[in-house]
Scaffold this active site. Structure first.
Site, PDB file in Angstrom:
ATOM      1  N   ASP A 190       0.910  -1.524   0.036  1.00  0.00           N
ATOM      2  CA  ASP A 190      -0.139   0.026   0.566  1.00  0.00           C
ATOM      3  C   ASP A 190       1.035   1.168   0.362  1.00  0.00           C
ATOM      4  O   ASP A 190       1.663   1.713   0.445  1.00  0.00           O
ATOM      5  CB  ASP A 190      -0.674  -0.288   1.214  1.00  0.00           C
ATOM      6  CG  ASP A 190      -1.652   0.946   1.257  1.00  0.00           C
ATOM      7  OD1 ASP A 190      -1.463   1.959   0.524  1.00  0.00           O
ATOM      8  OD2 ASP A 190      -2.429   1.181   3.012  1.00  0.00           O
ATOM      9  N   ASN A 205      -0.812   4.819   0.015  1.00  0.00           N
ATOM     10  CA  ASN A 205      -1.374   6.148   0.149  1.00  0.00           C
ATOM     11  C   ASN A 205      -1.822   5.753   1.228  1.00  0.00           C
ATOM     12  O   ASN A 205      -2.800   6.403   1.881  1.00  0.00           O
ATOM     13  CB  ASN A 205      -2.015   6.604  -0.797  1.00  0.00           C
ATOM     14  CG  ASN A 205      -3.396   5.085  -1.234  1.00  0.00           C
ATOM     15  OD1 ASN A 205      -2.970   3.930  -0.256  1.00  0.00           O
ATOM     16  ND2 ASN A 205      -4.241   5.398  -2.104  1.00  0.00           N
ATOM     17  N   ASP A 241      -3.991   3.835   2.181  1.00  0.00           N
ATOM     18  CA  ASP A 241      -5.610   3.647   2.652  1.00  0.00           C
ATOM     19  C   ASP A 241      -5.903   1.598   2.812  1.00  0.00           C
ATOM     20  O   ASP A 241      -6.824   1.573   3.039  1.00  0.00           O
ATOM     21  CB  ASP A 241      -6.375   4.021   1.385  1.00  0.00           C
ATOM     22  CG  ASP A 241      -5.680   2.920   0.468  1.00  0.00           C
ATOM     23  OD1 ASP A 241      -5.096   2.297   0.124  1.00  0.00           O
ATOM     24  OD2 ASP A 241      -6.546   2.912  -0.861  1.00  0.00           O
ATOM     25  N   ASP A 286      -2.114  -1.448  -3.927  1.00  0.00           N
ATOM     26  CA  ASP A 286      -2.086  -0.457  -5.142  1.00  0.00           C
ATOM     27  C   ASP A 286      -0.425  -0.520  -6.225  1.00  0.00           C
ATOM     28  O   ASP A 286      -0.133  -1.050  -5.838  1.00  0.00           O
ATOM     29  CB  ASP A 286      -2.396   0.917  -4.339  1.00  0.00           C
ATOM     30  CG  ASP A 286      -1.346   1.180  -3.793  1.00  0.00           C
ATOM     31  OD1 ASP A 286      -0.273   1.618  -4.365  1.00  0.00           O
ATOM     32  OD2 ASP A 286      -1.430   1.887  -2.665  1.00  0.00           O
ATOM     33  N   ASP A 288      -5.413 -11.430 -15.000  1.00  0.00           N
ATOM     34  CA  ASP A 288      -6.742 -12.733 -14.355  1.00  0.00           C
ATOM     35  C   ASP A 288      -7.616 -11.956 -15.685  1.00  0.00           C
ATOM     36  O   ASP A 288      -8.315 -11.192 -15.939  1.00  0.00           O
ATOM     37  CB  ASP A 288      -7.440 -12.062 -13.056  1.00  0.00           C
ATOM     38  CG  ASP A 288      -7.356 -13.732 -12.317  1.00  0.00           C
ATOM     39  OD1 ASP A 288      -8.124 -14.436 -12.660  1.00  0.00           O
ATOM     40  OD2 ASP A 288      -6.429 -13.472 -11.305  1.00  0.00           O
ATOM     41  N   ASP A 343     -10.213 -17.109 -15.360  1.00  0.00           N
ATOM     42  CA  ASP A 343     -10.600 -18.185 -14.041  1.00  0.00           C
ATOM     43  C   ASP A 343     -11.298 -19.068 -14.215  1.00  0.00           C
ATOM     44  O   ASP A 343     -12.302 -18.692 -15.178  1.00  0.00           O
ATOM     45  CB  ASP A 343     -11.511 -16.582 -13.493  1.00  0.00           C
ATOM     46  CG  ASP A 343     -11.895 -16.526 -11.737  1.00  0.00           C
ATOM     47  OD1 ASP A 343     -11.362 -17.567 -11.191  1.00  0.00           O
ATOM     48  OD2 ASP A 343     -13.244 -16.902 -11.749  1.00  0.00           O
ATOM     49  N   GLU A 396      -7.886 -21.972 -15.091  1.00  0.00           N
ATOM     50  CA  GLU A 396      -7.729 -22.229 -13.889  1.00  0.00           C
ATOM     51  C   GLU A 396      -9.216 -23.313 -14.596  1.00  0.00           C
ATOM     52  O   GLU A 396     -10.603 -22.663 -14.849  1.00  0.00           O
ATOM     53  CB  GLU A 396      -8.863 -21.663 -12.734  1.00  0.00           C
ATOM     54  CG  GLU A 396      -8.591 -22.136 -11.151  1.00  0.00           C
ATOM     55  CD  GLU A 396     -10.012 -20.766 -10.426  1.00  0.00           C
ATOM     56  OE1 GLU A 396      -9.362 -21.215  -9.610  1.00  0.00           O
ATOM     57  OE2 GLU A 396     -10.855 -20.287 -11.673  1.00  0.00           O
ATOM     58  N   HIS A 431      -4.369 -17.823  -3.822  1.00  0.00           N
ATOM     59  CA  HIS A 431      -4.983 -17.055  -2.730  1.00  0.00           C
ATOM     60  C   HIS A 431      -6.409 -17.522  -2.781  1.00  0.00           C
ATOM     61  O   HIS A 431      -7.309 -17.049  -1.577  1.00  0.00           O
ATOM     62  CB  HIS A 431      -5.521 -15.145  -3.853  1.00  0.00           C
ATOM     63  CG  HIS A 431      -6.512 -15.760  -4.947  1.00  0.00           C
ATOM     64  ND1 HIS A 431      -5.754 -16.675  -6.397  1.00  0.00           N
ATOM     65  CD2 HIS A 431      -7.594 -14.997  -5.374  1.00  0.00           C
ATOM     66  CE1 HIS A 431      -6.736 -16.801  -6.948  1.00  0.00           C
ATOM     67  NE2 HIS A 431      -7.768 -16.197  -6.234  1.00  0.00           N
ATOM     68  N   ASP A 432      -6.364 -19.376  -3.147  1.00  0.00           N
ATOM     69  CA  ASP A 432      -7.626 -19.641  -3.129  1.00  0.00           C
ATOM     70  C   ASP A 432      -7.347 -21.197  -1.871  1.00  0.00           C
ATOM     71  O   ASP A 432      -8.418 -21.416  -0.972  1.00  0.00           O
ATOM     72  CB  ASP A 432      -7.976 -19.875  -3.666  1.00  0.00           C
ATOM     73  CG  ASP A 432      -9.014 -19.021  -5.245  1.00  0.00           C
ATOM     74  OD1 ASP A 432     -10.183 -17.479  -4.179  1.00  0.00           O
ATOM     75  OD2 ASP A 432      -9.071 -19.543  -6.752  1.00  0.00           O
TER      76      ASP A 432
HETATM   77  C1  NOJ Z   1     -11.755 -18.815  -8.858  1.00  0.00           C
HETATM   78  C2  NOJ Z   1     -10.638 -17.913  -8.366  1.00  0.00           C
HETATM   79  O1  NOJ Z   1      -9.605 -17.730  -8.095  1.00  0.00           O
HETATM   80  C3  NOJ Z   1     -11.826 -17.014  -6.822  1.00  0.00           C
HETATM   81  O2  NOJ Z   1     -10.758 -16.244  -5.685  1.00  0.00           O
HETATM   82  C4  NOJ Z   1     -12.475 -16.772  -7.171  1.00  0.00           C
HETATM   83  O3  NOJ Z   1     -13.756 -16.145  -5.964  1.00  0.00           O
HETATM   84  C5  NOJ Z   1     -13.816 -17.953  -7.916  1.00  0.00           C
HETATM   85  N1  NOJ Z   1     -13.289 -18.691  -8.774  1.00  0.00           N
HETATM   86  C6  NOJ Z   1     -14.864 -16.577  -8.847  1.00  0.00           C
HETATM   87  O4  NOJ Z   1     -14.616 -16.029  -9.829  1.00  0.00           O
END
Ligand code: NOJ
Length: 556
Positions: free
Chosen positions: A21, A23, A25, A29, A98, A199, A256, A329-330
Site C-alpha cells: 500500500d 498511500n 488507505d 495498489d 486474470d 478464472d 483455472e 489466493h484460494d
Molecule cells: C476462482 C478464483 O480463484 C476465486 O478467488 C474466485 O472466488 C472464483 N474463481 C470466482 O471468480
C-alpha cells in the site's frame, strides 16, 4: 519436446489488495507494486500474474468485475497500470492478467441493462430461466452457498450465478458475448500484456439440458461446479478464443479448471489442440477433502498426494504442460496445511516444499509471501474473516445446520480458509509489517516481526535466498524444465522420492514430508554413492539419515 519461454518461466502471483500500500488507505495498489519490482527481479521470477486489477464492487475481491477496461480506484489509474507494465518490462518481467469471463459483477453495465426487461438487447448476455413450480429452475447450489439461482422481481425470472449472488454467469452461447470478450482481450494484448490466467474457465459452457443434480452440498443443494465443469462446448469456445485472440500474440495462458482430469487437460492444454498453454488442476489440493468438501481437518496422506502429482507428471508428458503450485489466493499456506510452521521447523519445511515442487516438470507458480515462508493466520472469530466463502460456510455449518461448533469451525477456517493467503505481505518488522501506514483491510499476521522480507533478502541461508537459488537452477539446468519424471517408493508415508531424466543426465530428489529422521532404503543409498554432486539441499551439514523435512537433490 517443444521448447517455449513459458515452460522455462517461474510465475509470481500478486494479490494486489494485500501486496503493498503506497498511500496509507490500508489497501495495496499499483504504485506500491511498482516500488517492489526490484524485489521481484532480485528473486529472479520472469512473470507476474495479477489477481484482478479491474473495476469491481469487491464482493469477491475483484473476481466480480464491473468494467473490464478500467482499473479499480483503490489500486490506482490506467496510467499507473501502464507505468507498472513498462517498469516490469524494463526489468525483464512479463505481465499476466486474470481474466474473469465466466461471470461479471451485477454492477457491470451489461447486467444492469440485462435485468431491466425481457426484451432488453443485453437480456441474452446472461442466463435467465422461468421458475419451476414456483421455485428455482434446478436444485443447483452456488459455490459460496445457497442456490445458484437468484430471483429477480422486475421480470419474474431467475438468473444463474455459480458464485456469489452478485456474480452473474455470462451466456457463452451468445455469439455477441463471445465477441465482446474477445475484443476486450485483444484490447489488453494490444496494450502489451503477456498472457492470461483464466478464472474458472472450465465452467463457461453450461449443460444442454438443465436438470437437478444429486444433492451434496451442506445446505441441501447440488454443487453446480460439478455439473457445469468441462461442459459440451467448452473446447469449441476456447478454440474460438485461440483463433480470435491468443494465436495472434506470444502469450502465457493458464486455465483455472476445477473438475479437470488428465484426459481433459490434454484437450485444454495439448501441445497441438490450439487452446491454452497449461491448466491449474485441483486434484492435489483436494487430497485432504472429505464429505464436507475442504471444510474438514482430515490430514493429508502422502502416498495419495504422490499418486496424484505423479499421475499429472507422467500422463501429460510430451502431450500437454503442467502448472505447479501449492499456494495461491484460494489456498491456505501449504507449510501450515501439510507441513510444520513451528519455529523449529518452519524454515526447513518451507524449503522442502519448494524443492519438491520446483524440481517437477511444469511451470512453477510462487504465491506472494511463499518465498519468505508466510504462514496461516490464527483466526478465532468470524468477524476477523473477510472472505465471502468462509463467511457463508460458517453460517451454513454453525448457524444453520449445526454440523460444527463455533470453535471447530474457526479451527477449520484457520486451517483451510482463503483469508490465510490474503493477509498482507510482510515486508519488514515495522508496524503492519511495512505493508501500510494505515489500517490494513485484513489484519497482518502477528508473526510479521519474525517472518518478513527485510530480514531475509540479504541472508544467504534464508527461505528467500533458497527460492532464488531454485529459480536460478531452473534457468541453468534444462533437465529441471524438460526432464521426464519417475516416482520411487510410491507407498512410503514419509519420503517423496523421484528422479528426473534428460538424455544422459539424471537428478534424484529426496524430500522428507515428516518430522522424523528416516533411514534411506539400501538401493537408494547405492544410487547416492554414484552421485556426481548435490544441486541443492536445505540442511548444511552431511548426514547418513534424512532429517525432519530434509530436501536434497543429487546429480547422478
Ligand atoms: C476462482 C478464483 O480463484 C476465486 O478467488 C474466485 O472466488 C472464483 N474463481 C470466482 O471468480
Amino acid at each position: 519436446m517443444q521448447k517455449k519461454w513459458w515452460k522455462e518461466a517461474v510465475v509470481y502471483q500478486i494479490y494486489p489488495k494485500s501486496f503493498m500500500d503506497s498511500n496509507g488507505d490500508g489497501i495495496g495498489d499499483l504504485p506500491g507494486i511498482i516500488s517492489k519490482l526490484d524485489y521481484l527481479k532480485d528473486l529472479g521470477i520472469n512473470v507476474i500474474w495479477f489477481s484482478p486489477l479491474y473495476k469491481s464492487p469487491n464482493k469477491d475481491n475483484g473476481y466480480d468485475i464491473s468494467d473490464y477496461q478500467a482499473i479499480q480506484e483503490a489500486f490506482g489509474t490506467m496510467e499507473d497500470f501502464d507505468r507498472m507494465l513498462e517498469e516490469a518490462h524494463k526489468r525483464g518481467i512479463k505481465v499476466v492478467m486474470d481474466l474473469v469471463v465466466n461471470h461479471t459483477s451485477d454492477q457491470h453495465k451489461w447486467f444492469i441493462e440485462s435485468r431491466k426487461s425481457k426484451d432488453n438487447p443485453y437480456r441474452d448476455y446472461y442466463i435467465w430461466r422461468d421458475p419451476k413450480d414456483g421455485k428455482e429452475p434446478t436444485n443447483w447450489g452456488a459455490c459460496f452457498g445457497g442456490s445458484a439461482w437468484q430471483y429477480d422481481e422486475t421480470t419474474g425470472q431467475y438468473y444463474l450465478h455459480q458464485f456469489a449472488i452478485e456474480q452473474a454467469d455470462l451466456n457463452w452461447e451468445n455469439e455477441t458475448v463471445r465477441k465482446e470478450i474477445f475484443d476486450m482481450m485483444n484490447w489488453w494484448c494490444q496494450k502489451g500484456i503477456d498472457g492470461f490466467r483464466m478464472d474458472v474457465i472450465s465452467l463457461i459452457s453450461k449443460p444442454d439440458v438443465y436438470e437437478d443434480g444429486p444433492i451434496n452440498t451442506g445446505d441441501g443443494y447440488s454443487g453446480v461446479g460439478a455439473i457445469t465443469a468441462n461442459g459440451p462446448r467448452v473446447h469449441e469456445y476456447l478454440k474460438m478464443m485461440n483463433k480470435e485472440v491468443l494465436s495472434k500474440y506470444d502469450l502465457l495462458t493458464v486455465g483455472e479448471t476445477s473438475g479437470v482430469t488428465t484426459e481433459e487437460a490434454k484437450k485444454y492444454a495439448g501441445s497441438d489442440t490450439n487452446e491454452l498453454n497449461m491448466v491449474f488442476q485441483f486434484e492435489h489440493v483436494d487430497v485432504d477433502a472429505d464429505e464436507h468438501g475442504k471444510w474438514t481437518m482430515k490430514p493429508m496422506h502422502l502416498p495419495d498426494l504422490k499418486a496424484i502429482m505423479s499421475k499429472w507428471q507422467t500422463e501429460l508428458e510430451g502431450k500437454a504442460w503442467n502448472s505447479l503450485y501449492w499456494n495461491n489466493h484460494d489456498q491456505p499456506r501449504v507449510i501450515s496445511r501439510w507441513g510444520n510452521d513451528s519455529e523449529e521447523y518452519r524454515e526447513v519445511c518451507a524449503k522442502m516444499f519448494a524443492t519438491c515442487l520446483h524440481m517437477m516438470q511444469g511451470t512453477p507458480y510462487v504465491y506472494q509471501g511463499e518465498e519468505i515462508g508466510m504462514t496461516n493466520f490464527p483466526f478465532t472469530e468470524i468477524d476477523q474473516v473477510d472472505d465471502v466463502e468462509s463467511v457463508h460456510i460458517y453460517d451454513t455449518y454453525v448457524k444453520e445446520n449445526k454440523e460444527y461448533t463455533h470453535e471447530q469451525m474457526m479451527k477449520i477456517i484457520s486451517k483451510k480458509g482463503r483469508d490465510n493467503a490474503r493477509t498482507p505481505m510482510q515486508w519488514d518488522d515495522s508496524e503492519n509489517g511495512g505493508f501500510s501506514t494505515g489500517t490494513p483491510w485484513l489484519a497482518v499476521n502477528p508473526n510479521y516481526t519474525v517472518i518478513n522480507a527485510k530480514s531475509q533478502v540479504n541472508d544467504p541461508n534464508s527461505i528467500f535466498s533458497y527460492y532464488k537459488k531454485l529459480i536460478r537452477l531452473r534457468k541453468e539446468h534444462e533437465i529441471i524444465v524438460y526432464g521426464t519424471y519417475d516416482l520411487l517408493y510410491p507407498e512410503d508415508e514419509k519420503l517423496y522420492v523421484f528422479t528426473r531424466t534428460l538424455g544422459e543426465e539424471k537428478l534424484l530428489v529426496i524430500c522428507n514430508f515428516s518430522e522424523e529422521t528416516v533411514e534411506l532404503p539400501e538401493d537408494l543409498k547405492a544410487m547416492i554413492v554414484e552421485q556426481k554432486g548435490i544441486l541443492i539441499r536445505n540442511y548444511s551439514e552431511e548426514s547418513e539419515k534424512i532429517r525432519p523435512y530434509e530436501a536434497i537433490v543429487y546429480q547422478l
